[in-house]
Write a protein that holds these residues in place. Structure first.
Motif, PDB file in Angstrom:
ATOM      1  N   TYR A 280       0.821  -1.206   0.000  1.00 35.85           N
ATOM      2  CA  TYR A 280       0.000   0.000   0.000  1.00 35.85           C
ATOM      3  C   TYR A 280       0.858   1.260   0.000  1.00 35.85           C
ATOM      4  N   SER A 281       0.240   2.358  -0.368  1.00 31.77           N
ATOM      5  CA  SER A 281       0.783   3.671  -0.030  1.00 31.77           C
ATOM      6  C   SER A 281       0.235   4.047   1.341  1.00 31.77           C
ATOM      7  N   VAL A 282       0.892   4.988   2.014  1.00 27.70           N
ATOM      8  CA  VAL A 282       0.407   5.420   3.331  1.00 27.70           C
ATOM      9  C   VAL A 282      -1.010   5.965   3.219  1.00 27.70           C
ATOM     10  N   ASP A 283      -1.240   6.856   2.267  1.00 25.12           N
ATOM     11  CA  ASP A 283      -2.571   7.451   2.120  1.00 25.12           C
ATOM     12  C   ASP A 283      -3.604   6.406   1.735  1.00 25.12           C
ATOM     13  N   GLY A 284      -3.208   5.457   0.885  1.00 24.80           N
ATOM     14  CA  GLY A 284      -4.139   4.424   0.461  1.00 24.80           C
ATOM     15  C   GLY A 284      -4.611   3.575   1.617  1.00 24.80           C
ATOM     16  N   PHE A 285      -3.694   3.223   2.522  1.00 29.15           N
ATOM     17  CA  PHE A 285      -4.118   2.417   3.662  1.00 29.15           C
ATOM     18  C   PHE A 285      -4.969   3.226   4.622  1.00 29.15           C
ATOM     19  N   ARG A 286      -4.599   4.475   4.862  1.00 28.38           N
ATOM     20  CA  ARG A 286      -5.384   5.306   5.776  1.00 28.38           C
ATOM     21  C   ARG A 286      -6.819   5.456   5.277  1.00 28.38           C
ATOM     22  N   GLU A 287      -6.987   5.598   3.972  1.00 28.70           N
ATOM     23  CA  GLU A 287      -8.333   5.698   3.400  1.00 28.70           C
ATOM     24  C   GLU A 287      -9.103   4.397   3.601  1.00 28.70           C
ATOM     25  N   MET A 288      -8.419   3.256   3.435  1.00 33.94           N
ATOM     26  CA  MET A 288      -9.081   1.972   3.631  1.00 33.94           C
ATOM     27  C   MET A 288      -9.505   1.802   5.092  1.00 33.94           C
ATOM     28  N   ALA A 289      -8.635   2.186   6.017  1.00 34.27           N
ATOM     29  CA  ALA A 289      -8.976   2.091   7.434  1.00 34.27           C
ATOM     30  C   ALA A 289     -10.177   2.963   7.776  1.00 34.27           C
ATOM     31  N   ALA A 290     -10.236   4.148   7.188  1.00 32.03           N
ATOM     32  CA  ALA A 290     -11.369   5.049   7.437  1.00 32.03           C
ATOM     33  C   ALA A 290     -12.670   4.432   6.953  1.00 32.03           C
ATOM     34  N   THR A 291     -12.618   3.732   5.824  1.00 33.70           N
ATOM     35  CA  THR A 291     -13.801   3.055   5.306  1.00 33.70           C
ATOM     36  C   THR A 291     -14.333   2.036   6.307  1.00 33.70           C
ATOM     37  N   ALA A 292     -13.411   1.428   7.080  1.00 35.31           N
ATOM     38  CA  ALA A 292     -13.795   0.406   8.048  1.00 35.31           C
ATOM     39  C   ALA A 292     -14.108   0.971   9.425  1.00 35.31           C
ATOM     40  N   GLY A 293     -14.073   2.291   9.586  1.00 32.78           N
ATOM     41  CA  GLY A 293     -14.470   2.900  10.857  1.00 32.78           C
ATOM     42  C   GLY A 293     -13.333   3.252  11.786  1.00 32.78           C
ATOM     43  N   TRP A 294     -12.109   3.396  11.240  1.00 33.81           N
ATOM     44  CA  TRP A 294     -10.955   3.762  12.054  1.00 33.81           C
ATOM     45  C   TRP A 294     -10.394   5.100  11.589  1.00 33.81           C
ATOM     46  N   SER A 295      -9.842   5.862  12.546  1.00 37.02           N
ATOM     47  CA  SER A 295      -9.107   7.076  12.189  1.00 37.02           C
ATOM     48  C   SER A 295      -7.637   6.861  12.536  1.00 37.02           C
ATOM     49  N   ALA A 296      -6.755   7.381  11.686  1.00 35.71           N
ATOM     50  CA  ALA A 296      -5.318   7.197  11.883  1.00 35.71           C
ATOM     51  C   ALA A 296      -4.771   8.341  12.731  1.00 35.71           C
ATOM     52  N   ASP A 297      -4.438   8.047  13.985  1.00 38.87           N
ATOM     53  CA  ASP A 297      -3.853   9.064  14.862  1.00 38.87           C
ATOM     54  C   ASP A 297      -2.399   9.328  14.498  1.00 38.87           C
ATOM     55  N   GLU A 298      -1.676   8.252  14.191  1.00 36.75           N
ATOM     56  CA  GLU A 298      -0.256   8.359  13.870  1.00 36.75           C
ATOM     57  C   GLU A 298       0.087   7.385  12.754  1.00 36.75           C
ATOM     58  N   THR A 299       1.056   7.752  11.929  1.00 32.02           N
ATOM     59  CA  THR A 299       1.647   6.823  10.975  1.00 32.02           C
ATOM     60  C   THR A 299       3.154   7.011  11.034  1.00 32.02           C
ATOM     61  N   TRP A 300       3.865   5.925  11.325  1.00 29.91           N
ATOM     62  CA  TRP A 300       5.316   5.967  11.452  1.00 29.91           C
ATOM     63  C   TRP A 300       5.934   5.196  10.287  1.00 29.91           C
ATOM     64  N   VAL A 301       6.893   5.825   9.604  1.00 31.46           N
ATOM     65  CA  VAL A 301       7.550   5.216   8.448  1.00 31.46           C
ATOM     66  C   VAL A 301       9.055   5.312   8.633  1.00 31.46           C
ATOM     67  N   ASP A 302       9.785   4.259   8.230  1.00 32.39           N
ATOM     68  CA  ASP A 302      11.244   4.279   8.344  1.00 32.39           C
ATOM     69  C   ASP A 302      11.841   5.256   7.331  1.00 32.39           C
ATOM     70  N   ASP A 303      13.102   5.583   7.504  1.00 30.00           N
ATOM     71  CA  ASP A 303      13.765   6.593   6.671  1.00 30.00           C
ATOM     72  C   ASP A 303      13.832   6.208   5.203  1.00 30.00           C
ATOM     73  N   ARG A 304      13.838   4.914   4.901  1.00 35.22           N
ATOM     74  CA  ARG A 304      13.927   4.462   3.508  1.00 35.22           C
ATOM     75  C   ARG A 304      12.551   4.292   2.853  1.00 35.22           C
ATOM     76  N   GLY A 305      11.499   4.493   3.616  1.00 35.41           N
ATOM     77  CA  GLY A 305      10.154   4.365   3.061  1.00 35.41           C
ATOM     78  C   GLY A 305       9.767   2.948   2.712  1.00 35.41           C
ATOM     79  N   LEU A 306      10.304   1.985   3.461  1.00 43.21           N
ATOM     80  CA  LEU A 306      10.015   0.578   3.172  1.00 43.21           C
ATOM     81  C   LEU A 306       8.736   0.091   3.833  1.00 43.21           C
TER      82      LEU A 306
END
Length: 314
Positions: A280-306
Protein backbone atom coordinates in the motif's frame (compact mmCIF):
# COMPACT_ATOMS: atom_id res chain seq x y z
CA UNK A 1 -16.04 -26.34 22.39
CA UNK A 2 -13.42 -28.62 23.99
CA UNK A 3 -9.88 -28.92 22.60
CA UNK A 4 -10.49 -32.23 20.77
CA UNK A 5 -13.68 -30.94 19.14
CA UNK A 6 -11.94 -27.72 18.11
CA UNK A 7 -9.06 -29.68 16.54
CA UNK A 8 -11.52 -31.91 14.66
CA UNK A 9 -13.36 -28.86 13.35
CA UNK A 10 -10.09 -27.29 12.16
CA UNK A 11 -9.08 -30.51 10.35
CA UNK A 12 -12.46 -30.71 8.66
CA UNK A 13 -12.21 -27.09 7.56
CA UNK A 14 -8.69 -27.67 6.24
CA UNK A 15 -9.89 -30.61 4.11
CA UNK A 16 -12.92 -28.75 2.78
CA UNK A 17 -11.05 -25.58 1.87
CA UNK A 18 -8.09 -27.47 0.40
CA UNK A 19 -10.28 -29.49 -1.98
CA UNK A 20 -12.39 -26.45 -2.82
CA UNK A 21 -9.37 -24.31 -3.64
CA UNK A 22 -7.57 -26.97 -5.68
CA UNK A 23 -10.72 -27.65 -7.69
CA UNK A 24 -11.01 -24.07 -8.93
CA UNK A 25 -9.27 -22.49 -11.90
CA UNK A 26 -6.79 -21.02 -11.21
CA UNK A 27 -5.96 -23.26 -8.26
CA UNK A 28 -5.50 -21.60 -4.87
CA UNK A 29 -4.89 -22.42 -1.22
CA UNK A 30 -5.66 -20.66 2.05
CA UNK A 31 -2.53 -18.98 3.43
CA UNK A 32 -3.67 -19.44 7.03
CA UNK A 33 -2.88 -23.15 6.73
CA UNK A 34 0.84 -22.41 6.38
CA UNK A 35 1.05 -22.07 10.14
CA UNK A 36 1.31 -25.46 11.73
CA UNK A 37 4.27 -25.92 14.07
CA UNK A 38 6.77 -26.49 11.24
CA UNK A 39 5.34 -23.64 9.16
CA UNK A 40 5.61 -21.28 12.12
CA UNK A 41 9.23 -22.37 12.68
CA UNK A 42 10.10 -21.74 9.03
CA UNK A 43 8.42 -18.33 9.10
CA UNK A 44 10.52 -17.38 12.11
CA UNK A 45 13.60 -18.23 10.00
CA UNK A 46 12.29 -16.11 7.11
CA UNK A 47 12.04 -13.15 9.46
CA UNK A 48 15.79 -13.41 10.12
CA UNK A 49 16.83 -13.44 6.44
CA UNK A 50 18.78 -10.54 4.95
CA UNK A 51 16.36 -10.27 2.01
CA UNK A 52 13.28 -10.11 4.22
CA UNK A 53 13.27 -6.44 5.23
CA UNK A 54 9.76 -6.20 6.84
CA UNK A 55 10.63 -7.74 10.21
CA UNK A 56 13.76 -5.76 11.03
CA UNK A 57 12.28 -2.53 9.62
CA UNK A 58 9.04 -2.80 11.59
CA UNK A 59 10.99 -3.79 14.71
CA UNK A 60 13.16 -0.67 14.42
CA UNK A 61 10.10 1.55 14.01
CA UNK A 62 8.44 0.04 17.07
CA UNK A 63 11.57 0.36 19.21
CA UNK A 64 11.84 4.04 18.32
CA UNK A 65 8.17 4.98 18.65
CA UNK A 66 6.39 2.52 20.97
CA UNK A 67 6.99 4.63 24.12
CA UNK A 68 4.67 7.23 22.57
CA UNK A 69 1.78 4.77 22.95
CA UNK A 70 1.97 5.08 26.73
CA UNK A 71 0.41 8.54 26.48
CA UNK A 72 -2.98 7.26 25.42
CA UNK A 73 -3.24 3.53 26.27
CA UNK A 74 -5.46 3.27 29.37
CA UNK A 75 -3.95 1.89 32.58
CA UNK A 76 -4.86 -1.79 32.98
CA UNK A 77 -5.58 -2.32 29.27
CA UNK A 78 -5.23 -5.73 27.63
CA UNK A 79 -2.84 -6.05 24.71
CA UNK A 80 -4.48 -8.40 22.17
CA UNK A 81 -2.10 -9.62 19.48
CA UNK A 82 -3.59 -11.11 16.31
CA UNK A 83 -1.54 -13.92 14.78
CA UNK A 84 1.03 -13.68 17.56
CA UNK A 85 3.46 -16.35 16.32
CA UNK A 86 6.71 -16.12 18.27
CA UNK A 87 5.67 -12.78 19.87
CA UNK A 88 9.11 -11.26 19.22
CA UNK A 89 7.84 -7.72 18.58
CA UNK A 90 5.44 -8.05 21.49
CA UNK A 91 8.24 -7.53 23.99
CA UNK A 92 8.80 -4.04 22.59
CA UNK A 93 5.23 -3.05 23.46
CA UNK A 94 5.26 -4.88 26.81
CA UNK A 95 8.42 -2.99 27.82
CA UNK A 96 6.98 0.33 26.64
CA UNK A 97 3.61 -0.18 28.36
CA UNK A 98 4.28 -1.37 31.94
CA UNK A 99 0.74 -0.45 32.99
CA UNK A 100 -0.88 -3.21 30.91
CA UNK A 101 -3.30 -5.44 32.75
CA UNK A 102 -3.06 -8.50 30.49
CA UNK A 103 -1.57 -9.87 27.31
CA UNK A 104 -3.69 -12.03 24.97
CA UNK A 105 -1.76 -13.80 22.19
CA UNK A 106 -4.16 -15.14 19.59
CA UNK A 107 -2.92 -17.56 16.92
CA UNK A 108 -4.09 -20.48 14.78
CA UNK A 109 -0.91 -22.47 15.57
CA UNK A 110 -1.64 -23.47 19.17
CA UNK A 111 1.61 -25.32 19.93
CA UNK A 112 3.86 -22.52 18.70
CA UNK A 113 1.78 -19.90 20.51
CA UNK A 114 1.79 -21.80 23.81
CA UNK A 115 5.58 -22.11 23.70
CA UNK A 116 5.91 -18.38 23.05
CA UNK A 117 3.45 -17.60 25.86
CA UNK A 118 5.46 -19.69 28.31
CA UNK A 119 8.65 -17.84 27.37
CA UNK A 120 6.94 -14.49 27.87
CA UNK A 121 5.46 -15.59 31.20
CA UNK A 122 8.96 -16.40 32.46
CA UNK A 123 10.19 -12.95 31.40
CA UNK A 124 7.12 -11.01 32.65
CA UNK A 125 5.99 -12.97 35.74
CA UNK A 126 3.67 -10.21 36.99
CA UNK A 127 1.71 -10.00 33.71
CA UNK A 128 -1.50 -12.00 33.22
CA UNK A 129 -1.09 -13.90 29.94
CA UNK A 130 -4.12 -15.56 28.35
CA UNK A 131 -3.25 -17.49 25.14
CA UNK A 132 -6.21 -18.07 22.81
CA UNK A 133 -5.98 -20.65 20.01
CA UNK A 134 -8.24 -19.20 17.35
CA UNK A 135 -8.54 -18.01 13.78
CA UNK A 136 -8.72 -14.22 13.91
CA UNK A 137 -10.53 -14.17 10.55
CA UNK A 138 -13.53 -15.53 12.47
CA UNK A 139 -15.46 -14.13 15.42
CA UNK A 140 -13.07 -13.69 18.34
CA UNK A 141 -14.22 -14.86 21.77
CA UNK A 142 -12.01 -13.62 24.58
CA UNK A 143 -12.05 -15.05 28.11
CA UNK A 144 -14.92 -13.55 30.10
CA UNK A 145 -12.80 -11.58 32.56
CA UNK A 146 -11.12 -9.74 29.68
CA UNK A 147 -14.19 -8.53 27.86
CA UNK A 148 -14.74 -5.45 30.01
CA UNK A 149 -11.08 -4.36 29.91
CA UNK A 150 -9.97 -1.62 27.49
CA UNK A 151 -8.01 -3.21 24.67
CA UNK A 152 -5.07 -2.33 22.45
CA UNK A 153 -5.08 -4.50 19.34
CA UNK A 154 -1.70 -5.37 17.85
CA UNK A 155 -1.37 -6.76 14.30
CA UNK A 156 2.30 -6.64 13.22
CA UNK A 157 4.10 -8.11 10.23
CA UNK A 158 1.89 -6.63 7.51
CA UNK A 159 -0.36 -9.68 7.74
CA UNK A 160 -3.19 -7.36 6.69
CA UNK A 161 -1.57 -7.53 3.25
CA UNK A 162 -2.50 -11.21 2.92
CA UNK A 163 -6.11 -10.14 2.39
CA UNK A 164 -7.57 -8.56 -0.72
CA UNK A 165 -8.55 -4.91 -0.09
CA UNK A 166 -12.27 -5.78 0.29
CA UNK A 167 -11.37 -8.62 2.68
CA UNK A 168 -9.07 -6.30 4.61
CA UNK A 169 -11.85 -3.72 4.98
CA UNK A 170 -14.21 -6.40 6.24
CA UNK A 171 -11.63 -7.66 8.76
CA UNK A 172 -10.89 -4.13 9.99
CA UNK A 173 -14.61 -3.43 10.30
CA UNK A 174 -15.18 -6.60 12.33
CA UNK A 175 -12.23 -5.83 14.63
CA UNK A 176 -13.71 -2.35 15.08
CA UNK A 177 -16.70 -4.09 16.68
CA UNK A 178 -14.74 -5.70 19.54
CA UNK A 179 -15.88 -4.30 22.88
CA UNK A 180 -13.84 -1.55 24.52
CA UNK A 181 -11.10 -1.17 21.90
CA UNK A 182 -8.96 1.83 22.77
CA UNK A 183 -6.64 1.59 19.79
CA UNK A 184 -5.07 -0.56 17.12
CA UNK A 185 -1.38 -0.77 16.16
CA UNK A 186 -0.65 -2.55 12.89
CA UNK A 187 2.17 -2.89 10.41
CA UNK A 188 1.61 -2.25 6.70
CA UNK A 189 4.18 -2.93 4.00
CA UNK A 190 4.65 -0.22 1.36
CA UNK A 191 5.01 -0.27 -2.42
CA UNK A 192 8.64 -0.28 -3.58
CA UNK A 193 11.01 -1.54 -6.27
CA UNK A 194 9.89 -4.87 -7.74
CA UNK A 195 13.32 -6.48 -7.36
CA UNK A 196 13.39 -5.76 -3.62
CA UNK A 197 9.94 -7.31 -3.23
CA UNK A 198 10.64 -10.45 -5.24
CA UNK A 199 13.91 -11.15 -3.39
CA UNK A 200 12.09 -10.78 -0.06
CA UNK A 201 9.74 -13.61 -1.06
CA UNK A 202 12.26 -15.82 -2.89
CA UNK A 203 15.41 -15.85 -0.75
CA UNK A 204 18.72 -17.34 -1.83
CA UNK A 205 18.73 -19.95 0.95
CA UNK A 206 15.36 -21.37 -0.14
CA UNK A 207 13.70 -20.91 3.25
CA UNK A 208 10.62 -19.28 1.71
CA UNK A 209 10.41 -22.12 -0.82
CA UNK A 210 10.44 -24.63 2.06
CA UNK A 211 7.77 -22.59 3.86
CA UNK A 212 5.59 -22.62 0.73
CA UNK A 213 6.06 -26.36 0.12
CA UNK A 214 5.30 -27.07 3.78
CA UNK A 215 1.66 -26.50 2.89
CA UNK A 216 1.81 -29.56 0.59
CA UNK A 217 3.63 -31.57 3.26
CA UNK A 218 0.89 -30.66 5.71
CA UNK A 219 -1.77 -31.85 3.25
CA UNK A 220 0.11 -35.14 2.92
CA UNK A 221 0.31 -35.57 6.69
CA UNK A 222 -3.15 -34.38 7.71
CA UNK A 223 -5.34 -34.96 4.66
CA UNK A 224 -3.87 -38.18 3.27
CA UNK A 225 -2.65 -36.39 0.13
CA UNK A 226 0.16 -37.77 -2.02
CA UNK A 227 1.97 -34.66 -3.26
CA UNK A 228 5.53 -35.25 -4.48
CA UNK A 229 7.14 -32.04 -3.26
CA UNK A 230 9.96 -32.39 -5.79
CA UNK A 231 7.41 -31.98 -8.58
CA UNK A 232 6.49 -28.46 -7.49
CA UNK A 233 8.61 -25.32 -7.63
CA UNK A 234 8.31 -22.17 -5.56
CA UNK A 235 7.77 -18.89 -7.44
CA UNK A 236 7.29 -15.28 -6.30
CA UNK A 237 5.54 -12.96 -8.76
CA UNK A 238 4.85 -9.23 -8.65
CA UNK A 239 1.30 -8.42 -9.80
CA UNK A 240 1.39 -4.73 -10.72
CA UNK A 241 -2.33 -4.45 -11.43
CA UNK A 242 -3.22 -5.68 -7.93
CA UNK A 243 -0.19 -4.14 -6.18
CA UNK A 244 0.80 -7.43 -4.59
CA UNK A 245 3.46 -10.12 -4.42
CA UNK A 246 2.03 -13.57 -5.10
CA UNK A 247 3.51 -16.88 -3.99
CA UNK A 248 2.86 -19.87 -6.22
CA UNK A 249 3.69 -23.57 -6.26
CA UNK A 250 4.19 -24.51 -9.90
CA UNK A 251 3.75 -28.06 -11.18
CA UNK A 252 6.86 -29.17 -13.11
CA UNK A 253 4.97 -31.86 -15.06
CA UNK A 254 1.53 -33.21 -15.93
CA UNK A 255 0.38 -35.10 -12.84
CA UNK A 256 -2.55 -36.18 -10.69
CA UNK A 257 -2.70 -35.93 -6.90
CA UNK A 258 -5.15 -37.31 -4.34
CA UNK A 259 -6.24 -34.89 -1.61
CA UNK A 260 -8.76 -35.96 1.06
CA UNK A 261 -10.06 -38.64 -1.29
CA UNK A 262 -10.39 -36.31 -4.31
CA UNK A 263 -8.34 -36.50 -7.51
CA UNK A 264 -6.74 -33.21 -8.54
CA UNK A 265 -5.14 -32.94 -11.99
CA UNK A 266 -2.25 -30.58 -12.78
CA UNK A 267 -0.90 -29.57 -16.16
CA UNK A 268 2.78 -28.81 -16.49
CA UNK A 269 3.30 -25.15 -15.53
CA UNK A 270 -0.03 -24.91 -13.69
CA UNK A 271 0.27 -23.33 -10.26
CA UNK A 272 -1.38 -23.17 -6.87
CA UNK A 273 -1.66 -19.55 -5.74
CA UNK A 274 -0.82 -19.95 -2.06
CA UNK A 275 -0.46 -16.40 -0.75
CA UNK A 276 -0.74 -12.74 -1.68
CA UNK A 277 0.96 -9.85 0.07
CA UNK A 278 -0.61 -6.54 -0.92
CA UNK A 279 1.52 -3.41 -0.75
CA UNK A 280 0.00 0.00 0.00
CA UNK A 281 0.78 3.67 -0.03
CA UNK A 282 0.41 5.42 3.33
CA UNK A 283 -2.57 7.45 2.12
CA UNK A 284 -4.14 4.42 0.46
CA UNK A 285 -4.12 2.42 3.66
CA UNK A 286 -5.38 5.31 5.78
CA UNK A 287 -8.33 5.70 3.40
CA UNK A 288 -9.08 1.97 3.63
CA UNK A 289 -8.98 2.09 7.43
CA UNK A 290 -11.37 5.05 7.44
CA UNK A 291 -13.80 3.06 5.31
CA UNK A 292 -13.80 0.41 8.05
CA UNK A 293 -14.47 2.90 10.86
CA UNK A 294 -10.96 3.76 12.05
CA UNK A 295 -9.11 7.08 12.19
CA UNK A 296 -5.32 7.20 11.88
CA UNK A 297 -3.85 9.06 14.86
CA UNK A 298 -0.26 8.36 13.87
CA UNK A 299 1.65 6.82 10.98
CA UNK A 300 5.32 5.97 11.45
CA UNK A 301 7.55 5.22 8.45
CA UNK A 302 11.24 4.28 8.34
CA UNK A 303 13.76 6.59 6.67
CA UNK A 304 13.93 4.46 3.51
CA UNK A 305 10.15 4.36 3.06
CA UNK A 306 10.01 0.58 3.17
CA UNK A 307 7.42 -0.03 5.89
CA UNK A 308 4.76 1.75 7.92
CA UNK A 309 3.22 1.31 11.37
CA UNK A 310 -0.24 2.83 11.85
CA UNK A 311 -1.84 3.79 15.16
CA UNK A 312 -5.61 3.75 14.70
CA UNK A 313 -8.51 4.71 16.94
CA UNK A 314 -12.14 3.63 16.55
Amino acid sequence: MNELAAETARSSEFARLAVEGLSTSPKRAEAKFFYDEEGSRLFDRICELEEYYPTRTETAILRARAPELAEWVPEGAALVELGSGSSTKTRILLDALPGLGAYVPLDISAEHMQASARALAAHYPALDIHPVAADFTRAIELPGDLRAMPKLLFFPGSTIGNFTPPEAVELLRRLRGIDNVAGFVLGVDLRKDEDVLVRAYDDAEGVTAAFNKNLLRRMNTELGADFDLDRFGHEARWNEACSRIEMHLVSTCDQSVRVAGHRIDFARGESIHTESSHKYSVDGFREMAATAGWSADETWVDDRGLFSVHVLRP
